[in-house]
Structures are given as structure tokens and as C-alpha cells.
Enzyme design. Structure first.
Site, PDB file in Angstrom:
ATOM      1  N   ARG A 101       0.856  -1.199   0.000  1.00 34.09           N
ATOM      2  CA  ARG A 101       0.000   0.000   0.000  1.00 34.09           C
ATOM      3  C   ARG A 101       0.887   1.243   0.000  1.00 34.09           C
ATOM      4  NH1 ARG A 101      -3.033  -3.959   2.527  1.00 34.09           N
ATOM      5  NH2 ARG A 101      -4.763  -4.506   1.158  1.00 34.09           N
ATOM      6  N   ASP A 119       0.277  -7.014  -3.135  1.00 38.97           N
ATOM      7  CA  ASP A 119      -1.144  -6.735  -2.883  1.00 38.97           C
ATOM      8  C   ASP A 119      -1.708  -6.017  -4.104  1.00 38.97           C
ATOM      9  OD1 ASP A 119      -3.674  -6.253  -1.437  1.00 38.97           O
ATOM     10  OD2 ASP A 119      -2.488  -6.721   0.336  1.00 38.97           O
ATOM     11  N   TRP A 125      -0.436  -2.545   8.589  1.00 38.29           N
ATOM     12  CA  TRP A 125      -0.966  -2.280   7.247  1.00 38.29           C
ATOM     13  C   TRP A 125      -0.784  -0.798   6.980  1.00 38.29           C
ATOM     14  CZ3 TRP A 125      -1.814  -6.569   4.705  1.00 38.29           C
ATOM     15  CH2 TRP A 125      -2.135  -7.732   5.420  1.00 38.29           C
ATOM     16  N   THR A 126      -0.485  -0.476   5.724  1.00 40.90           N
ATOM     17  CA  THR A 126       0.003   0.894   5.507  1.00 40.90           C
ATOM     18  C   THR A 126      -0.845   1.740   4.546  1.00 40.90           C
ATOM     19  OG1 THR A 126       1.519   0.109   3.794  1.00 40.90           O
ATOM     20  CG2 THR A 126       2.377   0.215   6.047  1.00 40.90           C
ATOM     21  N   GLU A 127      -2.133   1.439   4.468  1.00 37.65           N
ATOM     22  CA  GLU A 127      -2.980   2.283   3.611  1.00 37.65           C
ATOM     23  C   GLU A 127      -2.810   3.762   3.964  1.00 37.65           C
ATOM     24  OE1 GLU A 127      -3.967  -0.525   5.074  1.00 37.65           O
ATOM     25  OE2 GLU A 127      -5.497  -1.573   3.873  1.00 37.65           O
ATOM     26  N   ASP A 179      -6.363 -14.285   2.321  1.00 33.76           N
ATOM     27  CA  ASP A 179      -7.469 -13.531   2.920  1.00 33.76           C
ATOM     28  C   ASP A 179      -8.296 -12.838   1.846  1.00 33.76           C
ATOM     29  OD1 ASP A 179      -5.147 -11.962   2.383  1.00 33.76           O
ATOM     30  OD2 ASP A 179      -6.002 -10.296   3.502  1.00 33.76           O
ATOM     31  N   GLU A 180      -9.516 -12.516   2.216  1.00 37.44           N
ATOM     32  CA  GLU A 180     -10.383 -11.610   1.451  1.00 37.44           C
ATOM     33  C   GLU A 180     -10.363 -11.907  -0.047  1.00 37.44           C
ATOM     34  OE1 GLU A 180     -10.120  -7.862   4.509  1.00 37.44           O
ATOM     35  OE2 GLU A 180      -8.564  -7.969   2.981  1.00 37.44           O
ATOM     36  N   TYR A 240      -3.428  -5.068  15.681  1.00 36.99           N
ATOM     37  CA  TYR A 240      -3.414  -4.300  14.431  1.00 36.99           C
ATOM     38  C   TYR A 240      -2.927  -2.888  14.756  1.00 36.99           C
ATOM     39  CZ  TYR A 240      -4.969  -7.487  10.811  1.00 36.99           C
ATOM     40  OH  TYR A 240      -5.008  -8.489   9.876  1.00 36.99           O
ATOM     41  N   HIS A 282      -6.328 -10.319  -3.472  1.00 33.31           N
ATOM     42  CA  HIS A 282      -5.373  -9.216  -3.385  1.00 33.31           C
ATOM     43  C   HIS A 282      -4.305  -9.337  -4.474  1.00 33.31           C
ATOM     44  CE1 HIS A 282      -6.968  -7.231   0.153  1.00 33.31           C
ATOM     45  NE2 HIS A 282      -7.104  -8.393   0.745  1.00 33.31           N
ATOM     46  N   ASP A 298      -2.046  -0.572  12.942  1.00 35.94           N
ATOM     47  CA  ASP A 298      -2.512   0.561  12.128  1.00 35.94           C
ATOM     48  C   ASP A 298      -3.724   1.215  12.794  1.00 35.94           C
ATOM     49  OD1 ASP A 298      -3.964  -1.798  11.512  1.00 35.94           O
ATOM     50  OD2 ASP A 298      -4.476  -1.090   9.497  1.00 35.94           O
ATOM     51  N   TRP A 318      -6.397 -13.537  12.261  1.00 38.24           N
ATOM     52  CA  TRP A 318      -6.478 -12.070  12.314  1.00 38.24           C
ATOM     53  C   TRP A 318      -7.893 -11.584  12.591  1.00 38.24           C
ATOM     54  CZ3 TRP A 318      -8.913  -8.622   8.763  1.00 38.24           C
ATOM     55  CH2 TRP A 318      -9.489  -9.219   7.626  1.00 38.24           C
TER      56      TRP A 318
HETATM   57  C1  ACM Z   1      -5.959  -8.894   6.700  1.00 39.31           C
HETATM   58  O1  ACM Z   1      -5.950  -7.994   7.555  1.00 39.31           O
HETATM   59  N1  ACM Z   1      -6.687  -8.760   5.607  1.00 39.31           N
HETATM   60  C2  ACM Z   1      -5.208 -10.110   6.879  1.00 39.31           C
END
Ligand code: ACM
Length: 473
Positions: free
Chosen positions: A21, A50, A335-337, A190-191, A282, A128, A284, A257
Site C-alpha cells: 500500500r 497486494d 498495514w500501511t494504507e 485472505d479476502e 493491528y 489481493h 494501524d 487475524w
Molecule cells: C488482513 O488484515 N486482511 C489479513
């Protein structure tokens, strides 16, 4: 002079960094590894790919660095705030990119090895992966025009579980496993919404051929083949807890997670687990009791104070003692959004990463937050010497539970855990700084009228905390 006998409670003591990100230079990656090592954390999880950027050179697929590592622009502001306000997304119009060459990766790996830190590379599949599709659209079930994503979130565009996709990831992983000597390779997982897979004749064929009834299980089938491949290279597969839903082999490791649920289920099945729940790890998430406090830098959401990080017990009561042995350890994720710079990354990581270290080292029964806080206070100077932009803790005591009414006065007692810091305050709504009142003894304010008290910590290095405020009415 002294002999130290010590052993960690857990063997996996990790910190993750998302470099997709936002991209972080080798110098910062090394600094992060140094900091992990100095707090006796031994695992660096490098989230290398990602939707918004592929960050590792793969010789066989040059378009991954020519195309997938670049996006045309980046979302400005917090997505969810904008959504609530029903505004359009705003973009910065500036191309953004970056990747690590294999030479740089080797250098980082050697650097980490010297510090007894193992690097776990993460190559996301099947979700992703829009950045992959931007360069290699033939890996989609519906080949089309894909662009490296410029905003955050979950994309329905995932790779197709086709033979070409297996070839691609096996080739990529062949290069990855040569670069990283550690045992584990993280495959994300994930996702990964299955919308596209549900409509794909190719996936239907795979399901028929392999007698798979539920499309979710196709991901399990996909992972099983990737796992076999990794095993053939002497590696172990780890993935986010979603991989449980597709069915996993007994040898897969789960990174839990979405709370602890996935980790608990996996441990009950005898799978090894790293606990990394959003609720506690988390980083972030914010450190201000008021999420989205405009005095803080922009961040994704939430309130995750250091006390809460510290309070975590990796060994859930839902598991038996026998099952506890499957809990390998814990990990904090960054996470670095909303974290584009090293300074901001440090602001989010510290001091909370120190609490993670103690969760990882100290058996739950022996932890003691007060004792931790005393030891934590001595670390600020060390962090200063290492030039770490930690978040200066705000003064404590400015909350409705801590203030005391005494006759016609309200008494406010402030404290800072940063040694040799000053507390400065105002009673007139101004932002406190070096020119405002120096706190030397409890403040008595007249009761019966509305008054806004604001206070900051000013650390010996001159940096200020975000002000803490209380309106006394
Ligand atoms: C995640 O936070 N989507 C692993």
C-alpha cells in the site's frame, strides 16, 4: 558480573510490514528489523504483494516490476470517512511505485540473519492480486483491462485457479524460496471473494473434475497444490485464517487475524497457529481514545491502547493445555494504507510494539502492566537514541474518572510516563505548548463554570504529544 536466564513464552514473535500500500525503502526495512531484534522479536513478516503494488523482483516475470509495482495515483483521505459523508473519492494524481531487487532482498535477508530475525515473505493468492492481473491479465478467469488499484479495500478481481495461474505462482515461489532461507512462506489467502469463480466455466470444470461441490473449497484445493509445491522446496505454508474455510491440510499454519476464532478452530484441529487478532495487534489502529481525532495523523480507525496490546493472552481458555502447544506465538501487523512514511510507521509501531514483546516473552500469569509501564518509561530515551518517532504518550489524569471535586474546586492531577518530560496546559481552549502553564502541582479550577482543560507532554527531545482535553462543566 551477571548471568541472565531467560526464555520466551512463544517461539513466533513477529512484526509485519505492508510494503504494497506504501513502499518503504531498504533503509527503513532494516531499521524495523533492528528494532524487532532489540526487543527480542524474531520474525519479520514482509507483506510484499497486494492489489496496490507488487514489490519484489521476479526475474521470470519482468512485467511484475515494470507494471505491477506502479499505480497511477493514490486515494487521498480516509475511505470510510468519505463514504459516510457520501463524497466522491479523491485521488492525488501522482504516480506511485517501488520494488526491491533480488540483490536488495538478499542484503536484507543477510542483515536479518545477523540479528537472528527470520523473514517470512508473503506472496498473496488468490485474492489481493489485481496488481498481478494488471501485468498478466491472462491469469484472470475473465481476461480484461486491469489496473493496479489506486484505492483500498477488497477486490472481486482475483486470479483464476487455472493451470496458468499455478505455473505462474510456482515459478514466482521458486525464486522466492531461493531468496528466503526461513521455513515459512506466507501465501495470504485472505479476502478472496468468489464472485468471479462462481461465474467461470473454467472453475466449474475444475469443480466437476475434482468433485468439489462448494466454490469456497476451490481455494482449499488451490492451496493444497501450492502447499505440495512449497513442501517440495522444503518450505511450510502459512496463510490468513480464511484459508480454513476452503479446508486445510494438517500441516498448514494459520495466522488468525479476524479475532481468535480461526486460530482456536485451527488449534483444535491440530494445526499450528500465530495469533494476530485485529482487536489486539493491528497497529494501524489508533492510539487516541477519540478515533479520528483531528489532532492525530489520519489513520484507518479505532482505539487500540498499549494496555490492550499488553493484556492479550495468546492461550485461549477455549483450548486445552494439550491444544495450547499449537499456538506458535503472536504477531503485530502494520498495514500501511494510511501510513506513507517511515516516521508515521514508527508513530504507529511505538511504543505499542514493546507490549507485544512482553506478550511474546512473558507467560500471561506473570505479566504486570504497572511493572511494564515502569520499564517502558526507560525505553523512551533508548528510542530517542535510535531516532524512532514513537508516539509521545499524552498526560494521564485528564478524564472524568480521575478528577476530584474538593469544596468549590475541581482538582486535576496530571502525570506523564515519559521521564524528564514537561506537562504544559491551558484553561482557555488554546493548544498548550512551551509558552503555556507548566504543570508543577495539581491544578485547582473553580467548579460551577464550564472550563476546557488541555494538556500536552513535551518530551526531553522537544517533541509534543497530541493534546488531551477535558471540558469540565
Ligand atoms: C488482513 O488484515 N486482511 C489479513
Amino acid at each position: 558480573f551477571v548471568s541472565v536466564k531467560d526464555q520466551p513464552a512463544f517461539k513466533w514473535r513477529g512484526g509485519m510490514l505492508d510494503v504494497s500500500r506504501h513502499f518503504f525503502p531498504v533503509s527503513f526495512v532494516k531499521k524495523y528489523i533492528d528494532l524487532l531484534a532489540s526487543y527480542k522479536l524474531n520474525t519479520f513478516h514482509w507483506h510484499l504483494t497486494d492489489d496496490q503494488g507488487w514489490r519484489i523482483e521476479i526475474k521470470k516475470y519482468p512485467k511484475l516490476t515494470q507494471i505491477s509495482s506502479n499505480r497511477k495515483e493514490t486515494l487521498i483521505g480516509a475511505q470510510q470517512i468519505l463514504r459516510n459523508e457520501k463524497k466522491e473519492f479523491i485521488y492525488d494524481g501522482t504516480p506511485y511505485g517501488g520494488f526491491y531487487t533480488q540483490e536488495e532482498v538478499k542484503d536484507v535477508v543477510a542483515y536479518a540473519q545477523k540479528r537472528y530475525v527470520t523473514i517470512v515473505p508473503e506472496i498473496e493468492m488468490p485474492g489481493h492480486s489485481v496488481a498481478v492481473l494488471a501485468a498478466y491479465p491472462e491469469l484472470a478467469c475473465k481476461p480484461g483491462d486491469y489496473e493496479v488499484l489506486t484505492k483500498w479495500g477488497i477486490s472481486k478481481d482475483i486470479v483464476c485457479p487455472s493451470e496458468e495461474t499455478f505455473q505462474f505462482f510456482e515459478n514466482v515461489l521458486s525464486e522466492v524460496v531461493q531468496l528466503f532461507p526461513g521455513k515459512y512462506v506466507h501465501i495470504g489467502g485472505d479476502e478472496a471473494p468468489k464472485d468471479v469463480w462462481k461465474e467461470s466455466p473454467e472453475v466449474a470444470k475444475i469443480m466437476k473434475k475434482n468433485k468439489i461441490k462448494d466454490v469456497e473449497k476451490v481455494q482449499g484445493w488451490f492451496n493444497a497444490r501450492i502447499e505440495k509445491f512449497l513442501e517440495s522446496k522444503g518450505k511450510k505454508l502459512i496463510g490468513w485464517d480464511e484459508i480454513l474455510e476452503g479446508g486445510i491440510s494438517p500441516s498448514s499454519t494459520i495466522m488468525s487475524w479476524r479475532g481468535e476464532k480461526g486460530g482456536i478452530e485451527a488449534a483444535k484441529h491440530g494445526n499450528t497457529v500465530v495469533m494476530s487478532p485485529t482487536t489486539h495487534f493491528y497497529l494501524d489502529y489508533g492510539q487516541n481514545p477519540i478515533p479520528h481525532n483531528p489532532k492525530e495523523p489520519l489513520m484507518i480507525c479505532c482505539y487500540l491502547p498499549i494496555e490492550k496490546v499488553y493484556s492479550y493472552n495468546p492461550l485461549s481458555k477455549e483450548l486445552t493445555q494439550e491444544q495450547h502447544k499449537y499456538i506458535l506465538g503472536v504477531q503485530a501487523n502494520l498495514w500501511t494504507e494510511y501510513i506513507p512514511t517511515a516516521e508515521k510507521a514508527e508513530y504507529m509501531l511505538f511504543p505499542r510494539l514493546l507490549a507485544l514483546s512482553e506478550v511474546a516473552w512473558t507467560p500471561y500469569e506473570k505479566k504486570d502492566f504497572e511493572s511494564f509501564e515502569n520499564r517502558l518509561s526507560e525505553q523512551f530515551l533508548r528510542l530517542d537514541l535510535k531516532d524512532v518517532n514513537y508516539r509521545i504518550p499524552q498526560p494521564t489524569g485528564l478524564d472524568s474518572e480521575s478528577i476530584v471535586k474538593q469544596g468549590d474546586k475541581v482538582i486535576i492531577t496530571l502525570n506523564s510516563i515519559v521521564p524528564n518530560s514537561e506537562i504544559r496546559y491551558t484553561l482557555d481552549g488554546h493548544t498548550p505548548d512551551e509558552t503555556t502553564h507548566l504543570y508543577t502541582k495539581p491544578i485547582a479550577v473553580p467548579s460551577g463554570r464550564k472550563i476546557k482543560v488541555s494538556a500536552v507532554t513535551i518530551a526531553p527531545n522537544g517533541r509534543h504529544s497530541v493534546p488531551v482535553e477535558l471540558v469540565i462543566d
